[in-house]
Motif scaffolding. Sequence first.
Motif, PDB file in Angstrom:
ATOM      1  N   TYR B 143      21.602  81.910  64.310  1.00 25.29           N
ATOM      2  CA  TYR B 143      22.877  82.548  64.651  1.00 25.29           C
ATOM      3  C   TYR B 143      23.635  81.812  65.752  1.00 25.29           C
ATOM      4  O   TYR B 143      24.776  82.142  66.050  1.00 25.29           O
ATOM      5  CB  TYR B 143      22.632  83.988  65.113  1.00 25.29           C
ATOM      6  CG  TYR B 143      22.346  84.972  64.005  1.00 25.29           C
ATOM      7  CD1 TYR B 143      22.821  84.767  62.726  1.00 25.29           C
ATOM      8  CD2 TYR B 143      21.619  86.138  64.259  1.00 25.29           C
ATOM      9  CE1 TYR B 143      22.572  85.680  61.722  1.00 25.29           C
ATOM     10  CE2 TYR B 143      21.364  87.051  63.252  1.00 25.29           C
ATOM     11  CZ  TYR B 143      21.834  86.818  61.984  1.00 25.29           C
ATOM     12  OH  TYR B 143      21.592  87.722  60.992  1.00 25.29           O
ATOM     13  N   THR B 145      25.964  79.664  67.879  1.00 22.12           N
ATOM     14  CA  THR B 145      27.242  79.069  67.488  1.00 22.12           C
ATOM     15  C   THR B 145      27.398  77.644  68.003  1.00 22.12           C
ATOM     16  O   THR B 145      28.323  76.945  67.624  1.00 22.12           O
ATOM     17  CB  THR B 145      28.427  79.894  68.028  1.00 22.12           C
ATOM     18  OG1 THR B 145      28.150  80.220  69.377  1.00 22.12           O
ATOM     19  CG2 THR B 145      28.637  81.141  67.216  1.00 22.12           C
ATOM     20  N   ARG B 146      26.496  77.221  68.871  1.00 14.76           N
ATOM     21  CA  ARG B 146      26.625  75.862  69.400  1.00 14.76           C
ATOM     22  C   ARG B 146      25.675  74.895  68.710  1.00 14.76           C
ATOM     23  O   ARG B 146      26.083  73.878  68.188  1.00 14.76           O
ATOM     24  CB  ARG B 146      26.404  75.856  70.906  1.00 14.76           C
ATOM     25  CG  ARG B 146      27.586  76.435  71.658  1.00 14.76           C
ATOM     26  CD  ARG B 146      27.266  76.627  73.108  1.00 14.76           C
ATOM     27  NE  ARG B 146      26.943  75.374  73.771  1.00 14.76           N
ATOM     28  CZ  ARG B 146      27.860  74.539  74.258  1.00 14.76           C
ATOM     29  NH1 ARG B 146      29.123  74.807  74.128  1.00 14.76           N
ATOM     30  NH2 ARG B 146      27.502  73.436  74.863  1.00 14.76           N
ATOM     31  N   ILE B 150      24.990  78.428  62.375  1.00 13.36           N
ATOM     32  CA  ILE B 150      26.406  78.779  62.388  1.00 13.36           C
ATOM     33  C   ILE B 150      27.216  77.659  63.025  1.00 13.36           C
ATOM     34  O   ILE B 150      28.274  77.260  62.525  1.00 13.36           O
ATOM     35  CB  ILE B 150      26.619  80.102  63.167  1.00 13.36           C
ATOM     36  CG1 ILE B 150      25.856  81.255  62.491  1.00 13.36           C
ATOM     37  CG2 ILE B 150      28.096  80.429  63.288  1.00 13.36           C
ATOM     38  CD1 ILE B 150      26.401  81.674  61.165  1.00 13.36           C
ATOM     39  N   GLY B 151      26.681  77.106  64.117  1.00 14.91           N
ATOM     40  CA  GLY B 151      27.353  75.982  64.768  1.00 14.91           C
ATOM     41  C   GLY B 151      27.470  74.788  63.840  1.00 14.91           C
ATOM     42  O   GLY B 151      28.522  74.146  63.746  1.00 14.91           O
ATOM     43  N   ASN B 154      30.093  75.477  61.216  1.00 13.23           N
ATOM     44  CA  ASN B 154      31.414  75.335  61.810  1.00 13.23           C
ATOM     45  C   ASN B 154      31.799  73.864  61.926  1.00 13.23           C
ATOM     46  O   ASN B 154      32.921  73.464  61.611  1.00 13.23           O
ATOM     47  CB  ASN B 154      31.445  75.985  63.195  1.00 13.23           C
ATOM     48  CG  ASN B 154      31.526  77.493  63.119  1.00 13.23           C
ATOM     49  OD1 ASN B 154      31.780  78.050  62.048  1.00 13.23           O
ATOM     50  ND2 ASN B 154      31.304  78.152  64.234  1.00 13.23           N
ATOM     51  N   GLU B 160      35.806  78.239  61.753  1.00  8.67           N
ATOM     52  CA  GLU B 160      35.411  79.038  62.913  1.00  8.67           C
ATOM     53  C   GLU B 160      34.855  80.363  62.404  1.00  8.67           C
ATOM     54  O   GLU B 160      35.585  81.334  62.239  1.00  8.67           O
ATOM     55  CB  GLU B 160      36.624  79.258  63.832  1.00  8.67           C
ATOM     56  CG  GLU B 160      36.280  79.794  65.200  1.00  8.67           C
ATOM     57  CD  GLU B 160      35.604  78.752  66.102  1.00  8.67           C
ATOM     58  OE1 GLU B 160      34.769  79.165  66.909  1.00  8.67           O
ATOM     59  OE2 GLU B 160      35.916  77.548  65.989  1.00  8.67           O
ATOM     60  N   ALA B 163      31.202  84.772  65.613  1.00  9.49           N
ATOM     61  CA  ALA B 163      29.909  84.595  66.276  1.00  9.49           C
ATOM     62  C   ALA B 163      29.003  85.783  65.962  1.00  9.49           C
ATOM     63  O   ALA B 163      29.334  86.916  66.301  1.00  9.49           O
ATOM     64  CB  ALA B 163      30.113  84.474  67.781  1.00  9.49           C
ATOM     65  N   SER B 166      28.033  88.140  68.884  1.00 12.60           N
ATOM     66  CA  SER B 166      29.036  88.753  69.744  1.00 12.60           C
ATOM     67  C   SER B 166      28.982  90.264  69.564  1.00 12.60           C
ATOM     68  O   SER B 166      28.432  90.774  68.591  1.00 12.60           O
ATOM     69  CB  SER B 166      30.422  88.229  69.385  1.00 12.60           C
ATOM     70  OG  SER B 166      30.730  88.598  68.060  1.00 12.60           O
TER      71      SER B 166
END
Lengths: 448, 309
Positions: B143, B145-146, B150-151, B154, B160, B163, B166
Amino acid sequence: MTTRSTIRRWAGVAVAAALAGSLAACATPSGGSEQGSASAEEIAAALQKESSITVWGWAPQLEPIVEAFEEKYPKIDVKLENVGTGNDHYTKLQNAIKAGTGAPDVAQVEYYALPQFALSGAFADLTGFGADELEDQYTASTWGSVSIDGGVYALPQDSGPMAMFYRADVFEKLGLEVPTTWDEYIAAGQAIHAADPNAYITNDVGDAGFTTSMIWQAGGQPYAVENGTDVTIDFADEGSTKWADTWNQLVENELVAPISSWSDEWYQGLGDGSIATLVIGAWMPGNLESGVPDAAGKWRVAPMPTYEEGVAAAAENGGGGDAVLEQSKNKLVAYGFLEFLNGPEGAAIHAANGGFPSTVADLESEDFLGYESDYFGGQKINEVLVQASKDVVPGWSYLPFQTYANSIYGDTVGQSYANASDLNEGLAAWQEASVQYGIDQGFTVNGK
Amino acid sequence: MTTTSSTARTPMRTSRRRARGRQRWIGWAFVGPFMAVFALVLVAPVVYSIGLSLFREQLVGGTAFVGLENYGTALADPKFWEALGRVVLFLVVQVPIMLGIALVASLAIDSARLFASSFFRISIFLPYAVPAVVATLMWGFMYGTRFGLIGNLNDAFGIELPAPLSGSWVLASIGNIVTWEFVGYNMLIFYAALRVIPTDLYEAAALDGAGAFRIIRNIKIPAIRGAIVIAGIFSVIGSFQLFNEPNILKSIAPNAISTYFTPNMYAYNLSFSGQQFNYSAAIAIIMGLVTAVIAYVVQLSGSRKEAVR
């Protein structure tokens, strides 16, 4: 999610609750008062008699120190037990204290958690054993942390005067000056993020220990405790607001990396330079060396930025000491061990194993000050860090229920971080929840 | 256990009574071990928790009997209601999705039209064998995002994605983990029920001209209604007990998951970081009652439909 595991889970919860209850139901035994004080000779004599003590702690340095102690006092058997780190440790300690039995003789305790145990009478006041005469051995800020309400409830082990660790290569590449004030720090934060949208001046998703230390540095005193049970919580005082207004400029503009400290992402960020600085306790160098070996030579350390140019100010971040339990049946030996553990002999072993000391003699020693760290490109990092320990702003105190307050930080101040909104509001919510808990627990609480 | 032959052989009243009395004791002896363990690990802790919930212990001031005050506090506690509301939302959205997928998967395997159906079956079931803690850590990493999956997505597609960790998405992300973990388990329950349907029913239906979907609607699903109700009850209980996944994700999403994210987490944090054992016990007892009632309602509605048919 099956009935089997459901039943097991319910049973687990119920058993845990039942255990906690049965522990709580036991009466606290009397005793220990006859051991409330002793002369140095009596303690020395007790150390020559056959006996054993139990020590709870998680600091890696404890093991070599215990070994050295047992070598010096072969008749004493020290049982070192690691029952968990931080909050797990405190929970077990609290349960044993409530049960009246099963607590160790000596326990490691961080400064922030100390008032909780000291004020509730769980830890022995060490002044009766002559601890008050040891004041000169320790830095003013760590001594201030262990002296509570006229007593001394622990002896300091390590300390964490805050400093700014930074990536020299990042600042150099962007042609930025290393910030000395928070205004410059914010400006640098904008520049770093503007140059690379994936790079930030630092990471911060909200951390209770960091927030309280930052407010400490800003001169805030949101917590005040009198007589052990009269508590004042005021996050609207000048220092707290000063920090919140400053840090807001970073949080509201999303100039801090949304990365939790100690996560994998964090270590990666520290390694690749996308987290350019860390304002953190002096115990950090060892963690950088072991956690981010690839960045060797790129990190440097500088004093923490300040609010006013040229007026040095720092705060303690983390660190702790060791205490003798009121429950202990062998207090003389326990205190004797404490004097060894936190005295010159223990401190030397502690420092040799990567700890940052709280003892003046070690901090001032030429070996320590002159140490050139290869990881920091040959910088004499301890000169900066020791200076920070002298610049710690006096007058700070923690709540007598700080471990709980810290546990609800994410519910309150953390929401300001999550929404990139005003930290003052988060602090107000934190204050409100802490006041409520204090009242529920029978404290007299003033929330301004 | 009663044997007619033995009673027939001993017609005398007294010995019959004695035998019956002995039989009664033999019955208890068989049930005894279970009863002892049941009393020790289930009844005693629950009774103790109820007792605990009637007191209040303070850091300053000691312990006092407060009667039902803790229950009153709990029912007026917005944090408790928020937590309960969250698991109800979870229940209403996640459980139908999970059971729906499980049902489709089991019907697909049962249809015998699937290529390599045993491989399909084991691979859907496999996540259930992964400990929840490991599964959550694994998903938590994806998970990210960086540096997580998911990152990577992206970066790879220049998009995008929201997140997952979040505040507004974290419940859905937890639902995804739980679904992934338990679809296989529920599928197996359904599949086992499908296997015991007599095949002559299908033959008869086929002779009457029913297609595959007609058979599913009119034979298979009614036949496994009992299994569906059972799976539903398990899932209801599981939803109310939600704890592992959010508690582990909290370390990487501290601001998105509060200390009172689910009722169980609230009870846990009250007792283990706040030392409010009494209040925590009251919350646990209330949740136990709520869970029992809702599970009973599910069972009742399930069996009533069966009776109507």
